[in-house]
Design a protein around this motif. Structure first.
Motif, short mmCIF file in Angstrom:
data_model
loop_
_atom_site.label_atom_id
_atom_site.label_comp_id
_atom_site.label_asym_id
_atom_site.label_seq_id
_atom_site.Cartn_x
_atom_site.Cartn_y
_atom_site.Cartn_z
N GLN A 35 0.86 -1.19 0.00
CA GLN A 35 0.00 0.00 0.00
C GLN A 35 0.89 1.23 0.00
O GLN A 35 1.24 1.75 -1.06
CB GLN A 35 -0.99 -0.03 1.17
N VAL A 49 -9.62 -10.43 -4.05
CA VAL A 49 -9.66 -9.08 -4.62
C VAL A 49 -11.06 -8.50 -4.76
O VAL A 49 -11.21 -7.29 -4.98
CB VAL A 49 -8.92 -9.02 -5.99
N TYR A 50 -12.09 -9.33 -4.63
CA TYR A 50 -13.47 -8.81 -4.71
C TYR A 50 -14.28 -9.08 -3.44
O TYR A 50 -15.42 -8.64 -3.33
CB TYR A 50 -14.22 -9.43 -5.91
N GLY A 95 -14.58 -0.73 -10.94
CA GLY A 95 -15.14 -1.91 -10.29
C GLY A 95 -14.29 -3.15 -10.41
O GLY A 95 -14.48 -4.12 -9.68
N LYS A 96 -13.33 -3.14 -11.34
CA LYS A 96 -12.44 -4.30 -11.48
C LYS A 96 -11.32 -4.22 -10.44
O LYS A 96 -11.11 -3.17 -9.84
CB LYS A 96 -11.84 -4.31 -12.89
N ALA A 97 -10.61 -5.34 -10.30
CA ALA A 97 -9.42 -5.34 -9.44
C ALA A 97 -8.22 -4.91 -10.28
O ALA A 97 -7.95 -5.51 -11.32
CB ALA A 97 -9.18 -6.73 -8.86
N ARG A 120 -4.09 -3.30 -10.59
CA ARG A 120 -2.78 -2.98 -10.05
C ARG A 120 -2.73 -1.45 -9.93
O ARG A 120 -3.32 -0.74 -10.74
CB ARG A 120 -1.75 -3.45 -11.08
N LYS A 121 -2.05 -0.96 -8.92
CA LYS A 121 -1.96 0.49 -8.78
C LYS A 121 -0.86 1.05 -9.68
O LYS A 121 0.10 0.35 -10.01
CB LYS A 121 -1.67 0.87 -7.32
N ALA A 154 -11.42 -2.65 -6.95
CA ALA A 154 -11.87 -3.60 -5.92
C ALA A 154 -10.71 -4.10 -5.06
O ALA A 154 -10.85 -4.26 -3.85
CB ALA A 154 -12.59 -4.78 -6.58
N ALA A 155 -9.56 -4.34 -5.66
CA ALA A 155 -8.43 -4.86 -4.89
C ALA A 155 -7.99 -3.85 -3.83
O ALA A 155 -7.67 -4.22 -2.70
CB ALA A 155 -7.26 -5.20 -5.82
N MET A 160 -10.50 -3.83 -0.97
CA MET A 160 -10.24 -4.96 -0.07
C MET A 160 -9.07 -4.64 0.87
O MET A 160 -9.12 -4.95 2.06
CB MET A 160 -9.92 -6.22 -0.89
N GLY A 161 -8.04 -4.05 0.30
CA GLY A 161 -6.87 -3.70 1.12
C GLY A 161 -7.20 -2.69 2.20
O GLY A 161 -6.71 -2.79 3.33
N GLN A 162 -8.08 -1.74 1.87
CA GLN A 162 -8.47 -0.75 2.88
C GLN A 162 -9.31 -1.39 3.98
O GLN A 162 -9.18 -1.04 5.15
CB GLN A 162 -9.24 0.41 2.24
N TYR A 190 -16.93 -8.73 2.88
CA TYR A 190 -18.01 -8.63 1.89
C TYR A 190 -18.09 -7.17 1.44
O TYR A 190 -18.15 -6.28 2.30
CB TYR A 190 -19.36 -9.02 2.49
N LEU A 191 -18.08 -6.93 0.15
CA LEU A 191 -18.24 -5.56 -0.34
C LEU A 191 -19.69 -5.39 -0.77
O LEU A 191 -20.20 -6.13 -1.61
CB LEU A 191 -17.30 -5.29 -1.51
#
Lengths: 173, 813
Positions: A102, A169-170, B10-12, B14-15, B652-653, B656-658, B707-708
């Protein structure tokens, strides 16, 4: 300032390197200030957080606690030495893919510590990964994406065609 | 874009900065080295509260290698993040207010010499009585730590009434009172604060500051004020933050000091704080004592709520006035509260200043409220999940304190975690020592009002289309690891039909980028995202008009996708995105657009209505599972189920990380993290180190099932709401409620340490109240309440007796 510099020769990221520095300097300081490799970070400079870990003769060490002088004739690997031939290391690839980095500040140390783990254990369990990384603090990720990235990289390094899990990831549907 | 199929959002993903981060290429502030650079160190106060009698720098200046020494006299102008509390000096002026308060600064050719020089500075102090806690501040109005504030050592006093709560209590079938305490904790970013300043002599006369800051715009303003330079002569560049969590949101002493030293010496000057110093900078969670009284009907419907909070603010104002309002602002946004009274007080004490930590002022009351509700549910014999599900604030509604709710996905969140955790099979049914607990929460997606009053946008974007097909997005937003740089790219890529990696982002540079207020209050995705969306739509409009002419089709038929611009009815007919840019550039010149975002006006018009309003509220529910060892009191959390209503994920990825990172930080606060002070001299920090300030390692971190929930909010870009802070909030109360389920004791104090669990278990064994927690709330000289009739009592958002000309009151975060 007043100490005369000392020169050591060592293998740094696969290349024979000579570097001159004040003899009291830690490996962390030598890497960052005298070799210009700022990929190695610091969080405390007291050996508490694991952020400065590098590989010394393939073993993770805290570079803030190692003297530069003690590395003469030895092999040091930093994050700058992980990617090869213009390609990311599978661990770097997996960390990038999953968002295991991050803020990215603790990332170099996690990558190198994980590399040492995978060098000795091609199929680590989640618990073995946790144990191996227990000395590295991360405040962003909650470690979960890091475990998943290590597992993903390990699978790919074994030759498996692995991809991130949908749930990772979702979320769970 | 409505109805269009989303290709990117909405997709996952890479940053954008992922490769730089995994290869060690990202330059953090301390990674910057300039030729002839000097190093700075700060001399900090060993006293908690003292008058400075004299500072003698002669010997330090005489040390070889020392180039400059500064004291308070060199930087006499005060500053502070909020206009109402400009109470800090870069170096203490006449008084020190906590152990660690900066007093003098040195610039030298090496860090070693700078450190040596600190020992040669002679400071004579006249110690004053130190105030060590909020209760002590209430009891001792004198000596005053500051010469301003609402009463004695009470910095801020708030009393707000929305309807008659006594009437609400009279209508209730059950009225319950509880007391809670939430200990302070700190952000603990892995990167220590660092800053580097450079000076270009006249006629340029310009300072450049690189700093690990979440708020370059506010640092810019503070530097201009203290250095008395025109803002155009100052450039602030926020380096990527190695973690922030709110701890790098204030303008800091060390930033001003290196800028001043660079001007004085004509050389670049860098400072990197030690880990110990980071603990003194603090600005973390306010230790907060809370009292809550709620009336409910037999079915659990709330009839009235009265909430009191007392915050220990430490030595300076920081964001504290806003933090205090936040301890009372969001109680109303989850379950309907028809009548609500809030009284909040912030005390000055002689400890490191408190400020905004992830959740800013809301985790403490959320913990109190969710445990309080757990107790109420038990008394009413209602399942706590059902109690909440039966009483949810409706979407598109106004609360008693005039917060405008948009989309509201809390019900879906609760149902997900209840089902996923097997709640109904576990709650009150597990063997002794094991338990589950549930809690919910909500958080703002950016504050409705800026920190200083102005009518300008909160976020701005400039966008440039290159004839090669690349796009550059300029925005003042600050990357702190949350992925804000990448958000700009995903949104622009979605609108222009290109790949996110075709986009370059330039952020957080006051010379190059339009203002964005900073990475705080979970505002960036919504606000900079909306600004980017507007800029991208304007660019698309330009490109589409020229492409339509070329393709001889109506402009509505132009589609942007796969790096092409084409006819929706005949996708083969089209041109490459780069060709579309060239067409537009040939016809009308350089293709560039701007976008900006200003939040909607708040509904509240009373004094204090500035804190709480947001364009959108996120919602979260969590279930925690615990194992409690009754011999040792040790609480282990194997797993947390969490559902977060993010409106819509952009990446989305990263969402999830947040969520996982928030659960982690909440778990640390729930079980172990505390800013502890020494027992005998309780203004001296007990553990200013990463080893002794306990935070979860891999061995303590729990499993997380996420769950998102996507309940798009019309205010957010593509419906997106916040995710960076909200998911932290339910963790502490869910753990505390689970401990009760496991062993039948209430720990009404955070963190839930083994010592507290054992004390409660011992009381239980003796037949006393099975509880550990505070027992009294001190008498506070509250001001006359501001009475605001709620909307359903015919209120218009104004206070009773408020003049029609009074504007929206205190605009603060």
């Amino acid at each position: 300032m007043t100490d005369p510099k000392v020169t050591i020769a060592f293998e740094l990221n696969g290349e024979l390197t000579e570097v001159a520095f004040a003899p009291h300097k830690t490996l962390l300081e030598v890497l960052r200030e005298d070799c210009g490799l700022t990929g190695t970070k610091h969080g405390c400079e007291l050996g508490e957080c694991g952020t400065c870990a590098v590989l010394l003769d393939d073993q993770p060490v805290l570079s803030c606690l190692a003297l530069g002088l003690a590395c003469s004739g030895r092999r040091v690997k930093t994050v700058e030495g992980m990617a090869a031939g213009g390609r990311l290391h599978p661990l770097q690839e997996a960390f990038a893919e999953l968002g295991a980095a991050q803020c990215g500040y603790c990332t170099p140390a996690f990558l190198l510590t994980a590399e040492a783990l995978l060098a000795g254990n091609r199929t680590p369990t989640r618990d073995e990964i946790k144990q191996a990384l227990a000395g590295n603090l991360c405040r962003c990720t909650g470690y979960i994406k890091i475990y998943e990235a290590v597992e993903l990289a390990a699978a790919r390094m074994r030759g498996e065609a692995a991809a991130p899990a949908d749930e990772s990831v979702y979320g769970r549907r | 874009m409505a109805g269009a199929k989303l290709r990117v959002v909405g997709k996952a993903h890479r940053k954008l900065d992922a490769t730089a981060k995994v290869t060690g290429v990202t330059k953090f502030a301390d990674d910057l080295f300039l030729p002839r650079m000097l190093y700075s160190k700060l001399l900090r106060s060993p006293h908690a509260h003292a008058r400075i009698v004299s500072v003698d720098t002669t010997k330090a200046l005489a040390l070889g290698g020392v180039k400059a020494v500064l004291t308070g006299k060199d930087l006499p102008i005060p500053f502070g993040i909020l206009p109402v509390s400009q109470d800090e000096h870069a170096l203490a002026h006449d008084k020190v207010r906590f152990v660690g308060d900066p007093v003098a600064a040195v610039a030298a050719v090496s860090e070693e010499i700078a450190t040596e020089a600190l020992d040669l500075i002679a400071v004579t102090y006249e110690p004053l009585k130190a105030i060590s806690s909020a209760e002590e501040a209430v009891a001792h109005p004198e000596p005053r730590i500051h010469d301003y504030g609402d009463y004695g050592n009470l910095h801020k006093l708030i009393d707000l009434e929305f309807g008659d709560v006594e009437e609400g209590f009279a209508e209730a079938d059950l009225v319950r009172e509880d007391l809670f305490f939430f200990e302070g904790s700190t952000h603990l970013p892995m990167e220590q604060h660092a800053a580097l300043a450079d000076w270009a002599p006249p006629p340029d006369g310009k300072v450049t500051l690189w700093s690990a800051t979440q708020t370059p715009h506010y640092v810019h303003r503070a530097l201009a004020k203290v250095l008395e330079l025109p803002p155009a002569k100052i450039r602030v560049i926020a380096t990527p933050n190695g973690g922030g969590f709110g701890g790098k949101s204030d303008p800091f002493s060390h930033e001003i000091v290196v800028a001043k030293l660079a001007i004085l010496t004509g050389r670049p000057v860098k400072i990197t704080l030690t880990r110990e110093e980071v603990f003194y900078c603090h600005r973390g969670r306010h230790p907060t004592l809370m009292w809550v009284k709620t009336g409910v009907k037999r079915n659990g419907a709330i009839t009235g709520m009265h909430f009191k909070s007392l915050l220990d603010g430490g030595g300076y104002g920081s964001y504290g006035v806003a933090s205090t309002y936040y301890t009372g602002a969001l109680q109303t946004v989850t379950y309907p509260v028809p009548r609500y009274k809030f009284q909040g007080a912030r005390a000055f004490t002689n400890k490191p200043p408190c400020g905004p930590k992830r959740g800013h002022g809301t985790p403490q009351p959320r913990y109190a409220l969710e445990v309080h509700l757990d107790k109420i549910a038990e008394q009413l014999s209602i399942d706590p999940a059902e109690l909440r599900l039966q009483h949810l604030v409706p979407p598109n509604s106004l609360t008693a304190n005039y917060l405008r709710i948009g989309s509201m996905g809390l019900g879906a969140c609760i149902r997900k975690v209840v089902e996923g955790s097997g709640w109904k099979q576990k709650f009150r049914k597990l063997p002794l020592g094991q338990g589950v607990g549930l809690a919910c929460s909500s958080y703002i997606s950016g504050a409705g009002l800026p920190i200083y009053w102005n009518n300008m946008p909160h976020s701005g974007v400039q966008l440039k289309c290159d004839r090669g097909g690349g796009v550059t997005v300029f925005c003042g937003s600050t990357e702190i690891g949350q992925g804000s740089d990448s958000i700009l790219a995903y949104i622009v890529a979605e609108v222009l039909g290109i790949d996110p990696f075709d986009i370059a982002v330039v952020t957080a540079d006051t010379d190059l980028t339009p203002v964005d207020l900073g990475s705080y209050s979970s505002r960036v995705t919504l606000m900079s995202g909306n600004a980017a969306l507007q800029a991208a739509e304007r660019a698309r409009e330009i490109l589409a008009s020229h492409a339509a002419r070329k393709l001889e089709i109506p402009v509505e038929r132009v589609v942007f996708a796969d790096r092409r611009v084409f006819d929706a009815e005949d996708p083969e007919r089209g041109l490459a995105f780069a060709a579309a840019v060239q067409l537009a550039e040939a016809a009308q010149g350089t293709v560039g657009t701007v976008g900006s975002y200003t939040p909607p006006q708040s509904a509240g018009r009373y004094r204090g209505a500035g804190v709480g309003p947001s364009p959108a509220y996120s919602y979260t529910a969590a279930v925690a599972e615990v194992d409690v060892d009754q011999e040792t009191g040790i609480v282990i959390v194997p797993r947390i189920w969490i559902a977060h209503d993010v409106g819509r994920s952009i990446n989305a990825a990263a969402v999830m990380g947040q969520v996982e990172g928030s659960v982690y930080m909440g778990l640390g606060e729930a079980l172990m993290e505390e800013m502890a002070y020494r027992g005998n001299r309780n203004t001296v920090h007990k553990f200013p180190s990463l080893l002794e300030y306990k935070s979860p390692t891999t061995l303590e971190m729990c499993d997380v099932v996420t769950y998102l929930i996507e309940d798009p909010d019309p205010s957010g870009p593509f419906g997106a709401k916040e995710v960076g802070q909200g998911p932290l909030l339910p963790v502490m109360p869910a753990v505390a409620n689970a401990v009760y389920d496991a062993v039948g004791v209430r720990v009404d104090e955070i963190p839930v340490t083994p010592e507290k669990v054992l004390k409660a278990l011992k009381r239980k064994a003796k037949g006393e109240e099975p509880r550990f927690g505070p027992s009294t709330f001190p008498d506070i000289p509250w001001p006359e309440p501001t009475r605001v009739p709620p909307p359903w009592e015919g209120g218009d958002g104004k206070a009773i007796g408020q003049k029609a000309t009074v504007a929206t009151g205190e605009r603060r975060h």
